[in-house]
Design a protein around this motif. Structure first.
Motif, PDB file in Angstrom:
ATOM      1  N   TYR A 175       0.827  -1.210   0.000  1.00 38.55           N
ATOM      2  CA  TYR A 175       0.000   0.000   0.000  1.00 38.55           C
ATOM      3  C   TYR A 175       0.860   1.257   0.000  1.00 38.55           C
ATOM      4  O   TYR A 175       1.341   1.701   1.048  1.00 38.55           O
ATOM      5  CB  TYR A 175      -0.950  -0.001   1.201  1.00 38.55           C
ATOM      6  N   LEU A 176       1.036   1.809  -1.185  1.00 36.26           N
ATOM      7  CA  LEU A 176       1.856   3.027  -1.334  1.00 36.26           C
ATOM      8  C   LEU A 176       0.998   4.109  -1.976  1.00 36.26           C
ATOM      9  O   LEU A 176       1.391   4.716  -2.980  1.00 36.26           O
ATOM     10  CB  LEU A 176       3.093   2.717  -2.187  1.00 36.26           C
ATOM     11  N   ASN A 177      -0.165   4.350  -1.383  1.00 38.07           N
ATOM     12  CA  ASN A 177      -1.130   5.251  -2.020  1.00 38.07           C
ATOM     13  C   ASN A 177      -1.812   6.182  -1.011  1.00 38.07           C
ATOM     14  O   ASN A 177      -2.985   6.508  -1.162  1.00 38.07           O
ATOM     15  CB  ASN A 177      -2.179   4.414  -2.757  1.00 38.07           C
ATOM     16  N   HIS A 178      -1.063   6.633  -0.020  1.00 37.07           N
ATOM     17  CA  HIS A 178      -1.652   7.524   0.983  1.00 37.07           C
ATOM     18  C   HIS A 178      -1.924   8.914   0.429  1.00 37.07           C
ATOM     19  O   HIS A 178      -2.706   9.663   1.001  1.00 37.07           O
ATOM     20  CB  HIS A 178      -0.754   7.598   2.217  1.00 37.07           C
ATOM     21  N   ALA A 179      -1.278   9.262  -0.683  1.00 34.69           N
ATOM     22  CA  ALA A 179      -1.560  10.558  -1.304  1.00 34.69           C
ATOM     23  C   ALA A 179      -2.882  10.522  -2.074  1.00 34.69           C
ATOM     24  O   ALA A 179      -3.344  11.549  -2.568  1.00 34.69           O
ATOM     25  CB  ALA A 179      -0.421  10.948  -2.243  1.00 34.69           C
ATOM     26  N   ALA A 180      -3.488   9.332  -2.159  1.00 31.29           N
ATOM     27  CA  ALA A 180      -4.832   9.217  -2.775  1.00 31.29           C
ATOM     28  C   ALA A 180      -5.836   8.997  -1.650  1.00 31.29           C
ATOM     29  O   ALA A 180      -6.462   9.948  -1.187  1.00 31.29           O
ATOM     30  CB  ALA A 180      -4.853   8.075  -3.784  1.00 31.29           C
TER      31      ALA A 180
ATOM     32  N   ARG B 101      -0.835  -2.771 -14.537  1.00 34.55           N
ATOM     33  CA  ARG B 101      -0.316  -4.104 -14.182  1.00 34.55           C
ATOM     34  C   ARG B 101       0.028  -4.173 -12.693  1.00 34.55           C
ATOM     35  O   ARG B 101      -0.230  -5.151 -12.007  1.00 34.55           O
ATOM     36  CB  ARG B 101       0.927  -4.403 -15.029  1.00 34.55           C
ATOM     37  N   LEU B 102       0.640  -3.089 -12.189  1.00 38.61           N
ATOM     38  CA  LEU B 102       1.020  -3.066 -10.765  1.00 38.61           C
ATOM     39  C   LEU B 102      -0.215  -3.103  -9.869  1.00 38.61           C
ATOM     40  O   LEU B 102      -0.248  -3.836  -8.878  1.00 38.61           O
ATOM     41  CB  LEU B 102       1.858  -1.813 -10.466  1.00 38.61           C
ATOM     42  N   MET B 103      -1.213  -2.317 -10.249  1.00 34.10           N
ATOM     43  CA  MET B 103      -2.442  -2.287  -9.447  1.00 34.10           C
ATOM     44  C   MET B 103      -3.096  -3.681  -9.438  1.00 34.10           C
ATOM     45  O   MET B 103      -3.583  -4.144  -8.407  1.00 34.10           O
ATOM     46  CB  MET B 103      -3.420  -1.248  -9.998  1.00 34.10           C
TER      47      MET B 103
ATOM     48  N   MET C 160      -0.703  -0.878  -4.610  1.00 33.29           N
ATOM     49  CA  MET C 160      -1.579   0.290  -4.635  1.00 33.29           C
ATOM     50  C   MET C 160      -0.723   1.544  -4.772  1.00 33.29           C
ATOM     51  O   MET C 160       0.039   1.901  -3.869  1.00 33.29           O
ATOM     52  CB  MET C 160      -2.393   0.369  -3.343  1.00 33.29           C
ATOM     53  N   CYS C 161      -0.826   2.173  -5.939  1.00 28.52           N
ATOM     54  CA  CYS C 161      -0.052   3.376  -6.198  1.00 28.52           C
ATOM     55  C   CYS C 161      -0.896   4.247  -7.123  1.00 28.52           C
ATOM     56  O   CYS C 161      -2.097   4.013  -7.271  1.00 28.52           O
ATOM     57  CB  CYS C 161       1.305   3.025  -6.821  1.00 28.52           C
ATOM     58  N   ALA C 162      -0.304   5.275  -7.717  1.00 30.13           N
ATOM     59  CA  ALA C 162      -1.106   6.137  -8.590  1.00 30.13           C
ATOM     60  C   ALA C 162      -0.300   6.509  -9.823  1.00 30.13           C
ATOM     61  O   ALA C 162       0.935   6.438  -9.818  1.00 30.13           O
ATOM     62  CB  ALA C 162      -1.532   7.394  -7.834  1.00 30.13           C
TER      63      ALA C 162
ATOM     64  N   LEU D 240       4.844   7.109 -12.123  1.00 26.23           N
ATOM     65  CA  LEU D 240       4.205   6.348 -11.040  1.00 26.23           C
ATOM     66  C   LEU D 240       4.432   7.103  -9.741  1.00 26.23           C
ATOM     67  O   LEU D 240       5.554   7.543  -9.465  1.00 26.23           O
ATOM     68  CB  LEU D 240       4.852   4.969 -10.924  1.00 26.23           C
ATOM     69  N   ARG D 241       3.369   7.255  -8.967  1.00 32.91           N
ATOM     70  CA  ARG D 241       3.492   7.956  -7.687  1.00 32.91           C
ATOM     71  C   ARG D 241       3.357   6.959  -6.538  1.00 32.91           C
ATOM     72  O   ARG D 241       2.329   6.310  -6.399  1.00 32.91           O
ATOM     73  CB  ARG D 241       2.409   9.032  -7.562  1.00 32.91           C
ATOM     74  N   PHE D 242       4.409   6.855  -5.730  1.00 32.93           N
ATOM     75  CA  PHE D 242       4.394   6.007  -4.534  1.00 32.93           C
ATOM     76  C   PHE D 242       4.296   6.919  -3.314  1.00 32.93           C
ATOM     77  O   PHE D 242       5.046   7.905  -3.213  1.00 32.93           O
ATOM     78  CB  PHE D 242       5.683   5.176  -4.428  1.00 32.93           C
ATOM     79  N   SER D 243       3.434   6.566  -2.373  1.00 28.56           N
ATOM     80  CA  SER D 243       3.284   7.414  -1.187  1.00 28.56           C
ATOM     81  C   SER D 243       3.076   6.568   0.069  1.00 28.56           C
ATOM     82  O   SER D 243       1.961   6.246   0.434  1.00 28.56           O
ATOM     83  CB  SER D 243       2.134   8.405  -1.377  1.00 28.56           C
ATOM     84  N   PRO D 244       4.195   6.187   0.724  1.00 27.49           N
ATOM     85  CA  PRO D 244       4.116   5.399   1.961  1.00 27.49           C
ATOM     86  C   PRO D 244       3.791   6.289   3.155  1.00 27.49           C
ATOM     87  O   PRO D 244       4.003   7.504   3.097  1.00 27.49           O
ATOM     88  CB  PRO D 244       5.546   4.854   2.105  1.00 27.49           C
TER      89      PRO D 244
END
Ligand SMILES: Cc1ncc(COP(=O)(O)O)c(C=O)c1O
Length: 376
Positions: free
Chosen positions: A13-18, A333-335, A340-342, A348-352
């Motif tokens: 889960y690297l999608n805290h910015a979403a 593909r990653l999703m 979980m990213c954006a 690609l945006r990763f947000s841990p």
């Protein structure tokens, strides 16, 4: 996994910015509230009001506001920004300075003022090495307001708000801060960053639900914002339904026209309790370490970093491109594989967040590399 979270171990889960996943205590607060509501209706409404008050107090501490009465609970960042844009007494010929890469909400609300003769001047961040100075250089005597995000949603660039706020005060320019990509991830203090408006929904770095946003307006400016929403909840004598005359509440409650989002309030209060217990400095340090590690891994993998490298320019977002890959196909593909990213800011945006297991970062970059090499 961190004891306060219950994320599916199959997800990275690297999608805290979403949208952030909720901590366990938030899940429980919502479940308990729902069960109580179903059993007792509003019998314990006074307890709910106490939780609402606690949320305002936590929110005030989060930004260094003087009191809980300075916090309004709105439905979104967009709503708060709209209140400011529609509420100030613009004059034909005024202008607003902003950033070209802002999230649509923080552009559209200001664009609506064109019909009142207010011009929008936008700094292109991609050509700026000193954004604070460059924003100020766009100002002139008719600049009424600078409207910026603390942290850019696309590539995560962080502005020096203390510096910008000091300059704005000196020049008599209002500073409106979209804080949604910073608040909860980084410490903030109005004492050292004296902005005029702060708006931030709780569903990203504050680990809360969608649909509940914090809104703060410098108390001395409250009367300068003409109101655009009205109802029983925003009047000074809120409980007196027989009264025919009314005036807006002295407090920031004047921005809350009707019934509160009690379900969201229970959720966000629980989420902020975790942030407070953990500590803002501890959270920021943990995020900084994770971002530094991600950048190291991105460099090692030969990916192209699009986010700033300087620690003081970063927050919780890292955006990068995988050379020669179709970025949007790679994102899909990653999703599909549970990363979980954006797809934002050209890559690609990763947000841990602070609790993200460090080995997930390595797994995420390894998965990205493997997916990029897969035949299409
Ligand atoms: C910088 C920024 N501002 C505003 C928003 C929208 O917030 P809301 O849905 O609370 O209006 C987002 C959402 O991604 C954002 O990243």
């Amino acid at each position: 996994m961190h004891p306060d979270f219950d994320l599916d171990p199959d997800l990275l889960y690297l999608n805290h910015a979403a949208i952030a996943p909720w901590p366990k205590r938030t899940v429980k607060a919502v479940a308990d509230f729902a069960a109580e509501q179903g059993r007792l209706g509003s019998k314990r409404y006074l307890t709910w009001l106490a939780i609402e008050q606690r949320l305002r107090e936590r929110s005030a501490r989060l930004i260094g506001a003087d009191s809980a009465a300075e916090i309004a609970l709105l439905k979104s960042t967009s709503e708060g920004l709209s209140f400011i844009a529609q509420g100030l007494d613009w004059q034909d010929g005024d202008n607003i300075v902003t950033i070209a890469q802002e999230f649509p909400s923080n552009r559209i609300v200001w664009e609506t003022l064109a019909e009142r003769g207010v011009a929008l001047r936008s700094l292109d961040l991609s050509t700026s090495t000193a954004p604070e100075a460059d924003l100020l250089a766009l100002c002139d005597p008719r600049t009424r307001l600078i409207a910026v995000s603390w942290v850019q949603y696309g590539r995560g660039q962080r502005l020096d708000i203390a510096q910008l706020a000091a300059a704005c005060r000196q020049r008599g320019i209002l500073l409106c801060l979209d804080a949604i990509q910073g608040l909860g991830a980084l410490p903030f203090d109005l004492a050292t960053s004296p902005v005029d408006f702060i708006v931030a929904d709780g569903h990203k770095w504050m680990l809360g639900p969608e649909g509940l946003a914090l809104f703060w307006c410098r108390p001395a400016l409250r009367d300068q914002l003409s109101l655009t929403e009205f109802g029983w909840h925003m009047v000074e004598d809120m409980g007196d339904f027989d009264r025919k005359s009314w005036r807006p509440a002295e407090s920031a409650r004047r921005f809350e026209c009707g019934s509160p989002n009690m379900l969201g309030i229970h959720a966000l209060e629980a989420s902020l309790s975790l942030l407070e217990e953990t500590g803002a400095a501890q959270i920021a340090g943990a995020i900084e370490a994770r971002i530094a590690r991600l950048i190291e891994l991105i460099d090692q993998a030969g990916f192209e970093l699009l986010s700033p490298r300087e620690p003081q320019r970063r927050a919780g977002i890292v955006t990068f491109r995988v050379p020669e890959a179709d970025q949007s196909a790679l994102y899909q593909r990653l999703m599909a594989q549970g990363l979980m990213c954006a797809s934002r800011g050209g890559g690609l945006r990763f947000s841990p967040h602070f609790y993200t297991p460090e080995h997930d970062l390595q797994r995420a970059i390894a998965l990205t590399k493997a997916s990029a090499q897969q035949p299409k």
